[in-house]
Design a protein around this motif. Sequence first.
Motif, PDB file in Angstrom:
ATOM      1  N   GLU A   1       1.049 -10.571  19.295  1.00 23.60           N
ATOM      2  CA  GLU A   1       1.414  -9.663  20.395  1.00 23.60           C
ATOM      3  C   GLU A   1       2.841  -9.883  20.879  1.00 23.60           C
ATOM      4  N   VAL A   2       3.376 -11.075  20.635  1.00 23.31           N
ATOM      5  CA  VAL A   2       4.776 -11.334  20.977  1.00 23.31           C
ATOM      6  C   VAL A   2       5.675 -10.918  19.809  1.00 23.31           C
ATOM      7  N   LEU A   3       5.203 -11.195  18.588  1.00 23.30           N
ATOM      8  CA  LEU A   3       6.027 -10.899  17.407  1.00 23.30           C
ATOM      9  C   LEU A   3       6.309  -9.401  17.268  1.00 23.30           C
ATOM     10  N   ALA A   4       5.280  -8.586  17.519  1.00 20.99           N
ATOM     11  CA  ALA A   4       5.440  -7.136  17.267  1.00 20.99           C
ATOM     12  C   ALA A   4       6.598  -6.523  18.071  1.00 20.99           C
ATOM     13  N   PRO A   5       6.629  -6.692  19.416  1.00 24.43           N
ATOM     14  CA  PRO A   5       7.773  -6.097  20.139  1.00 24.43           C
ATOM     15  C   PRO A   5       9.114  -6.752  19.776  1.00 24.43           C
ATOM     16  N   LEU A   6       9.102  -8.063  19.509  1.00 29.21           N
ATOM     17  CA  LEU A   6      10.367  -8.731  19.171  1.00 29.21           C
ATOM     18  C   LEU A   6      10.897  -8.233  17.831  1.00 29.21           C
ATOM     19  N   ALA A   7       9.976  -7.975  16.898  1.00 31.11           N
ATOM     20  CA  ALA A   7      10.386  -7.566  15.550  1.00 31.11           C
ATOM     21  C   ALA A   7      10.972  -6.156  15.522  1.00 31.11           C
TER      22      ALA A   7
END
Length: 607
Positions: A246-252
Amino acid sequence: ADNLSDALKKLKITTPDSTTDSLEGCLDCLLQALAQNNMETSEKIQKSGVLQVFANLLTPQSSCTAKVANIIAEVARNEFMRNPCVDAGLIPPLVQLLNCKDQEVLLQTGRALGNICYDSHEGRNAVDHAGGAHIVVDHLRSLCSKTDPASEKLLTVFCGMLMNYSNENDTLQSQLINMGVIPTLVKLLGIHCQNAALTEMCLVAFGNLAELESSKEQFAYTNIAEELVKLFKKQIEHDKKEMIFEVLAPLAENDVIKLQLVEAGLVECLLEIVQKTVDSDKEDDIAELKTASDLMVLLLLGDESMQKLFEGGKGSVFQRVLSWIPSNSHQLQLAGALAIANFARNDGNCIHMVDNGIVQKLMDLLDRHVEDGNVTVQHAALSALRNLAIPVVNKAKMLSAGVAEAVLKFLRSEMPPVQFKLLGTLRMLIDAQAEAAEQLGKNVKLVERLVEWCEAKDHAGVMGESNRLLSALIRHSKSKDVIRTIVQSGGIKHLVTMATSEHVIMQNEALVALALIAALELVTAEKDLENAQLVQILHRLLSDDRSAPEIKYNSMVLICALIGSEPLQKEVQSMAFLEVISKLRSHENKTVAQQASLTEQRLAVES
């Protein structure tokens, strides 16, 4: 219950200088009652008016302060108690207590403020107004490197407090970002990765902040990618992996971070998850497979990260993704096709992939989805084929491989996204391919469907692409048979309407196609051209100062061709074209000015 009533009565008449023992006894009684039945006790506390008394008891000097803050933290677990806490004036003294050195007081104060802020607009405003966030961020900075249990507990509470303070509130999230909380949280995650509770708080805080554009720029300057991948590799439980996802998706979504994640080894982790979960029918595994393959596709949206993983078509990642296409999992077929569409974003990659047989794999995939197929897979496979068809050298190869026939099987589709991609793929394939354009242009079923879609007013994309394909069939084939098929199917009026499009490129394509119709099959088309009021439209385009030079030029070429038809010539004469065209002789664009002189001569001869 009697004890509680007594305690509340005593507290009502308490002053800050009351004896500590009697005060402690009352507070213990409240904490005990809250532990047994929080909601009921909280209601009694609210009714008794004791909250106002608490405001005076929250002093750094008092030995009871931590207990008072603990009671406030407990009652504020109830939604109905948060506003009363704010109204009782508890926020300013609590924020003041954040400056004290006593760890227990800090811990209970952090809890109290965090609970009051939870889902409470008033609570957050009051904390903001009292400057609480700033002090907490400073605490996080100074405690960051301490790994003793008491400090870690305090760090966890402060992270939680900031999370409740800023959750789903862009203004407060921006405020925290401007205070520089992101590098501190990333550092925390690195130092305390063994502490599950603190790690979890950091992740939720990241998830909160990562949606904001301004945060991504700050994250890009930290080693967040490395820390998250390191943490991800350690996880076994599905829920923990899900939190990191859930953190990786927006950061990516940020291209710099995409590349950092690729370099930190995230792709290998994702491929491993896919391998482990692909044949499982457990709900958690299915969810993980979807998240991992979606994230993989997202990483390929960055030009640098994509090129790094393509490795000239020799990359192990590229090869693994290819193996997803023939898989039996719809999710992997989808991700595989989307990944190919993303790899196919420059000519070099496209040429390499077509030369290495990717087209057949995509056609086989489409074949599996013709009857009652999965719409998202159809859409993704067509997207990939469309991108692959862009380089000139690929078009003939793809046509001889049978791509046009494979795509035409989806003409029956009623799904606009599929229709849109189908049209785009055919348009790319026939670009400068006369034979293919002629073959498709004589296909009555295709042309009739295009004419039908030219009226798809609810789907502007489909409507625009249908018009463009109709025009392309004529422009690339220059075939009388194609023009006759389009006239018989009722396509002329749509090409005339397309000449009034707000997009210059579409206007131009329409005018060139209409000029070819007028040059090759004017008699066949003249009735339709007249009914569609083409002459009036051309007059309007030539009179309008906003028309682009190429539109004026092509409109004049078309006028010269139209006067070969008697009824259309009469219309031209009746509309005072000479006046408009003589003005264009002094147009700043030389080509337009020259064409105006030629057109004027033609019209003068004919009149």
